[in-house]
Design a protein around this motif. Structure first.
Motif, PDB file in Angstrom:
ATOM      1  N   UNK A  12      95.424   9.957  86.278  1.00 25.18           N
ATOM      2  CA  UNK A  12      96.673  10.641  86.584  1.00 25.18           C
ATOM      3  C   UNK A  12      96.444  11.548  87.785  1.00 25.18           C
ATOM      4  N   UNK A  13      97.337  11.474  88.739  1.00 27.69           N
ATOM      5  CA  UNK A  13      97.188  12.268  89.947  1.00 27.69           C
ATOM      6  C   UNK A  13      97.107  11.379  91.171  1.00 27.69           C
ATOM      7  N   UNK A  14      96.507  11.893  92.203  1.00 21.68           N
ATOM      8  CA  UNK A  14      96.436  11.164  93.457  1.00 21.68           C
ATOM      9  C   UNK A  14      95.218  10.243  93.548  1.00 21.68           C
ATOM     10  N   UNK A  15      94.095  10.676  93.009  1.00 23.36           N
ATOM     11  CA  UNK A  15      92.868   9.902  93.162  1.00 23.36           C
ATOM     12  C   UNK A  15      92.276   9.543  91.802  1.00 23.36           C
ATOM     13  N   UNK A  16      91.438   8.526  91.804  1.00 20.35           N
ATOM     14  CA  UNK A  16      90.735   8.094  90.604  1.00 20.35           C
ATOM     15  C   UNK A  16      89.733   7.023  90.968  1.00 20.35           C
ATOM     16  N   UNK A  17      88.517   7.130  90.484  1.00 21.37           N
ATOM     17  CA  UNK A  17      87.472   6.147  90.763  1.00 21.37           C
ATOM     18  C   UNK A  17      86.451   6.160  89.638  1.00 21.37           C
ATOM     19  N   UNK A  67     109.313   0.251  92.171  1.00 15.38           N
ATOM     20  CA  UNK A  67     109.041   1.544  92.806  1.00 15.38           C
ATOM     21  C   UNK A  67     107.575   1.941  92.652  1.00 15.38           C
ATOM     22  N   UNK A  68     107.049   1.852  91.426  1.00 18.91           N
ATOM     23  CA  UNK A  68     105.658   2.238  91.202  1.00 18.91           C
ATOM     24  C   UNK A  68     104.695   1.283  91.885  1.00 18.91           C
ATOM     25  N   UNK A  69     105.078   0.007  91.978  1.00 20.82           N
ATOM     26  CA  UNK A  69     104.234  -0.941  92.701  1.00 20.82           C
ATOM     27  C   UNK A  69     104.156  -0.616  94.178  1.00 20.82           C
ATOM     28  N   UNK A  70     105.307  -0.305  94.773  1.00 22.54           N
ATOM     29  CA  UNK A  70     105.333   0.075  96.188  1.00 22.54           C
ATOM     30  C   UNK A  70     104.602   1.392  96.426  1.00 22.54           C
ATOM     31  N   UNK A  71     104.662   2.300  95.458  1.00 21.03           N
ATOM     32  CA  UNK A  71     104.026   3.609  95.605  1.00 21.03           C
ATOM     33  C   UNK A  71     102.503   3.508  95.674  1.00 21.03           C
ATOM     34  N   UNK A 117     105.814   8.682  96.474  1.00 17.10           N
ATOM     35  CA  UNK A 117     104.567   8.747  95.712  1.00 17.10           C
ATOM     36  C   UNK A 117     104.424  10.105  95.028  1.00 17.10           C
ATOM     37  N   UNK A 118     104.689  11.176  95.762  1.00 12.79           N
ATOM     38  CA  UNK A 118     104.487  12.513  95.213  1.00 12.79           C
ATOM     39  C   UNK A 118     105.398  12.804  94.036  1.00 12.79           C
ATOM     40  N   UNK A 119     106.618  12.240  94.049  1.00 11.16           N
ATOM     41  CA  UNK A 119     107.540  12.491  92.946  1.00 11.16           C
ATOM     42  C   UNK A 119     107.037  11.851  91.646  1.00 11.16           C
ATOM     43  N   UNK A 120     106.156  10.866  91.770  1.00 12.68           N
ATOM     44  CA  UNK A 120     105.565  10.217  90.601  1.00 12.68           C
ATOM     45  C   UNK A 120     104.286  10.912  90.150  1.00 12.68           C
ATOM     46  N   UNK A 121     103.785  11.838  90.981  1.00 10.75           N
ATOM     47  CA  UNK A 121     102.561  12.547  90.634  1.00 10.75           C
ATOM     48  C   UNK A 121     101.338  12.072  91.366  1.00 10.75           C
ATOM     49  N   UNK A 122     101.481  11.093  92.270  1.00 13.08           N
ATOM     50  CA  UNK A 122     100.342  10.561  93.009  1.00 13.08           C
ATOM     51  C   UNK A 122     100.207   9.067  92.813  1.00 13.08           C
ATOM     52  N   UNK A 149      97.619   7.289  91.683  1.00 11.22           N
ATOM     53  CA  UNK A 149      97.050   6.886  90.402  1.00 11.22           C
ATOM     54  C   UNK A 149      98.060   7.050  89.271  1.00 11.22           C
ATOM     55  N   UNK A 150      98.907   8.061  89.373  1.00  7.49           N
ATOM     56  CA  UNK A 150      99.985   8.216  88.386  1.00  7.49           C
ATOM     57  C   UNK A 150     100.944   7.033  88.474  1.00  7.49           C
ATOM     58  N   UNK A 151     101.243   6.612  89.708  1.00  7.63           N
ATOM     59  CA  UNK A 151     102.119   5.457  89.906  1.00  7.63           C
ATOM     60  C   UNK A 151     101.517   4.209  89.272  1.00  7.63           C
ATOM     61  N   UNK A 152     100.201   4.044  89.414  1.00  2.00           N
ATOM     62  CA  UNK A 152      99.530   2.877  88.819  1.00  2.00           C
ATOM     63  C   UNK A 152      99.611   2.920  87.298  1.00  2.00           C
ATOM     64  N   UNK A 153      99.437   4.096  86.725  1.00  2.00           N
ATOM     65  CA  UNK A 153      99.509   4.232  85.268  1.00  2.00           C
ATOM     66  C   UNK A 153     100.913   3.947  84.757  1.00  2.00           C
TER      67      UNK A 153
END
Length: 223
Positions: free
Chosen positions: A32-37, A156-160, A173-178, A180-184
């Motif tokens: 959740x957020x912008x980054x994740x690895x 939307x989340x796919x494009x984000x 992207x930011x409205x979704x939380x980043x 990685x949030x969009x991917x979740x």
């Protein structure tokens, strides 16, 4: 036109599910957020082996890496689904299909009507011949949510998740939380759409699979 867009969407969705599973296998961890690895604590993890040795899953083997063709197919099928969805919405609005077949009547939105319809579904009551060829209120509400909420949200989340979209429309992207949030969110919405597909097929089987399928192909009710 409704039948054409239905079958194109079916093919696109099956391609998206297949390629999406392959993409998921490459990194079955969600953040959740912008980054994740691999060095970031995941929000949750799907208990399946990965196709990348750098992703620790607890399994003693690595799945074959199919990430290349699966991402290409996912991208192509997604755009085909988007264009088909737009065609469906435009055609459905101007021909009255959405108003006639999807919008429930005000009387059917009353609590007594909703609870009665819901009770019929729980008791697996088989609809009459006349009822079987039109959507009941729960089906109409479900289709409205799928067509106008879940499908736009999964797009939307796919494009984000795209770096190009993020650079041009960062607010998407930011409205979704980043990203990685969009991917979740994309994952959970995809699961809901898959569940809808399974229930949809199950209901077709209960109503008569071959008769309903032929009707959707030929357009002849009762064929």
């Amino acid at each position: 036109m409704i039948r054409v867009t239905h079958w194109i969407t079916t093919v696109c969705f099956l391609a998206l599910v297949l390629s999406g599973i392959e993409i998921l296998i490459s990194h079955p961890r969600f953040y959740w957020g912008e980054t994740g690895n691999v060095f970031t604590a995941p929000l949750f993890q799907i208990p399946i082996p990965s196709s990348r040795s750098t992703v620790i899953t607890g399994y003693g083997f690595v799945m074959p890496d199919q990430n290349g063709w699966s991402r290409y197919l996912h991208f192509q099928a997604a755009w085909a689904a988007v264009l088909t969805g737009l065609l469906y919405a435009i055609n459905g609005f101007f021909t009255g299909h959405i108003q006639r077949s999807l919008l429930p009547a005000r009387a059917n939105l009353a609590w007594r009507a909703l609870s009665s319809n819901f009770s019929d579904h729980l008791r697996l009551r088989r609809p009459s011949e006349a009822e079987a060829w039109s959507y009941n209120v729960l089906q109409r509400l479900t289709y409205l949510v799928v067509v106008f909420v879940l499908f736009p949200l999964v797009i939307w989340t796919g494009l984000a998740m795209s770096p190009a979209i993020a650079s041009v429309f960062p607010v998407a992207v930011t409205v979704l939380g980043g990203q990685q949030s969009a991917r979740t969110i994309h994952f959970f919405v995809s699961v809901l759409l898959l569940l809808f597909l399974l229930v949809h097929v199950l209901m077709i089987c209960r109503a008569g699979f071959w008769r309903r399928t032929l009707a959707m192909i030929t357009g002849r009710i009762g064929a």
